[in-house]
Design a protein around this motif. Structure first.
Motif, PDB file in Angstrom:
ATOM      1  N   GLU A   1       0.827  -1.201   0.000  1.00 48.75           N
ATOM      2  CA  GLU A   1       0.000   0.000   0.000  1.00 48.75           C
ATOM      3  C   GLU A   1       0.864   1.255   0.000  1.00 48.75           C
ATOM      4  O   GLU A   1       0.491   2.271  -0.589  1.00 48.75           O
ATOM      5  N   GLN A   2       2.022   1.191   0.639  1.00 51.38           N
ATOM      6  CA  GLN A   2       2.907   2.355   0.672  1.00 51.38           C
ATOM      7  C   GLN A   2       3.365   2.730  -0.732  1.00 51.38           C
ATOM      8  O   GLN A   2       3.475   3.915  -1.075  1.00 51.38           O
TER       9      GLN A   2
ATOM     10  N   TYR B   1       1.673   2.196  -3.487  1.00 53.28           N
ATOM     11  CA  TYR B   1       0.537   2.845  -4.149  1.00 53.28           C
ATOM     12  C   TYR B   1       0.381   4.288  -3.675  1.00 53.28           C
ATOM     13  O   TYR B   1       0.133   5.187  -4.488  1.00 53.28           O
ATOM     14  N   GLU B   2       0.510   4.522  -2.389  1.00 53.43           N
ATOM     15  CA  GLU B   2       0.341   5.878  -1.854  1.00 53.43           C
ATOM     16  C   GLU B   2       1.363   6.833  -2.461  1.00 53.43           C
ATOM     17  O   GLU B   2       1.041   7.991  -2.769  1.00 53.43           O
TER      18      GLU B   2
ATOM     19  N   ALA C   1       0.145   7.593  -5.899  1.00 52.42           N
ATOM     20  CA  ALA C   1      -1.038   8.453  -5.868  1.00 52.42           C
ATOM     21  C   ALA C   1      -0.672   9.908  -5.607  1.00 52.42           C
ATOM     22  O   ALA C   1      -1.314  10.826  -6.134  1.00 52.42           O
ATOM     23  N   LYS C   2       0.358  10.129  -4.814  1.00 55.47           N
ATOM     24  CA  LYS C   2       0.759  11.499  -4.482  1.00 55.47           C
ATOM     25  C   LYS C   2       1.509  12.185  -5.620  1.00 55.47           C
ATOM     26  O   LYS C   2       1.447  13.410  -5.756  1.00 55.47           O
TER      27      LYS C   2
ATOM     28  N   ARG D   1      -0.425   9.871 -10.132  1.00 58.91           N
ATOM     29  CA  ARG D   1      -1.781   9.478 -10.513  1.00 58.91           C
ATOM     30  C   ARG D   1      -2.554  10.605 -11.186  1.00 58.91           C
ATOM     31  O   ARG D   1      -3.253  10.383 -12.182  1.00 58.91           O
TER      32      ARG D   1
ATOM     33  N   ARG E   1      -9.497  -1.318  -1.299  1.00 60.12           N
ATOM     34  CA  ARG E   1      -8.244  -1.918  -0.831  1.00 60.12           C
ATOM     35  C   ARG E   1      -8.519  -3.315  -0.291  1.00 60.12           C
ATOM     36  O   ARG E   1      -9.383  -3.491   0.574  1.00 60.12           O
TER      37      ARG E   1
END
Length: 237
Positions: free
Chosen positions: A76-77, A79-80, A83-84, A87, A108
């Motif tokens: 998940e890290q 992906y984050e 996303a920041k 994305r 998720r």
């Protein structure tokens, strides 16, 4: 760089620590196709987003109005971080090409169990002709209930007296908030799934005590079944 593939993803790949599912409502079959091409173009014009992204796959719904996204992230890290930083530029380009997309998710999940629907194994070399998403919602978060319900489904499958030969494999995912189970089921064709639903019993199972237990599980709130075609795979080149 990014390349296209027609190959279906391996949902039981142990490297996938954070699978993400999201649905885009686009309205029509034409807009489904436009959306898939817009996503492909936006990704292909850029470097592969992250080393920790193993693949991103798109599916067109048989309802002719939805596009399903399935992303295989290591964590998940990872992906984050994407996303920041990466994305939004992809979203902006896609929205310019196909305005008015309604996005639901991403949801998720964590992969829990996979198994064959008919041969107790994996795909066995068979290529899915249809992907069926079964979205199960429970009343409130309860990770133990999520796992117990999936285990009960596997018990029912193992004791199924008349498995439909069109079923290939089922891949069960648990939402990280403890409220949902998502089954990504692979079938050889849409017709096989339709036939299985039309057989005696509720859902794809026969009228056994094991399936009745699954269907009347305490706290089971709703079940939604949707059929999709694998439209596009994006992987690092």
């Amino acid at each position: 760089m990014t390349r296209r593939t027609d190959s279906h993803p391996d949902l039981s790949d142990p490297r996938v620590g954070a699978p993400f599912f999201s649905t885009w409502c686009v309205g029509t079959g034409l807009r489904q196709r436009q959306t898939v091409e817009a996503v492909a173009g936006a990704w292909e014009r850029r470097p592969w987003p992250a080393d920790d992204l193993l693949g991103h796959h798109l599916y067109t719904g048989h309802d002719t109005s939805t596009v399903l996204h399935y992303s295989q992230w290591v964590s998940e890290q990872a992906y984050e971080a994407f996303a920041k930083t990466r994305r939004q530029e992809l979203v902006d380009e896609i929205d310019t090409a196909v305005p008015g997309i309604e996005r639901l998710g991403p949801g998720r999940y964590g992969h829990y169990r996979s198994g064959g629907l008919t041969d107790r194994g994996g795909r066995g070399g068979r290529v899915p002709g249809c992907v069926v998403i079964v979205d199960v919602e429970f009343e409130g978060p309860d990770p133990d209930r999520q796992r117990a319900w999936v285990d009960a489904v596997f018990e029912a499958l193992e004791n199924e007296p008349a498995p439909h030969p069109g079923g290939i494999a089922a891949h069960f995912h648990l939402s990280t908030d403890g409220t949902r189970v998502l089954n990504y089921a692979e079938w050889d064709s849409p017709q096989s799934h339709i036939e299985a639903l039309a057989a005696p019993g509720a859902g794809i199972g026969s009228a056994t005590a094991q399936w009745q237990r699954v269907q009347t599980w305490p706290g089971l709130k709703s079940t939604t079944v949707s059929r999709y075609d694998h439209a596009l795979g994006l992987v690092p080149s």
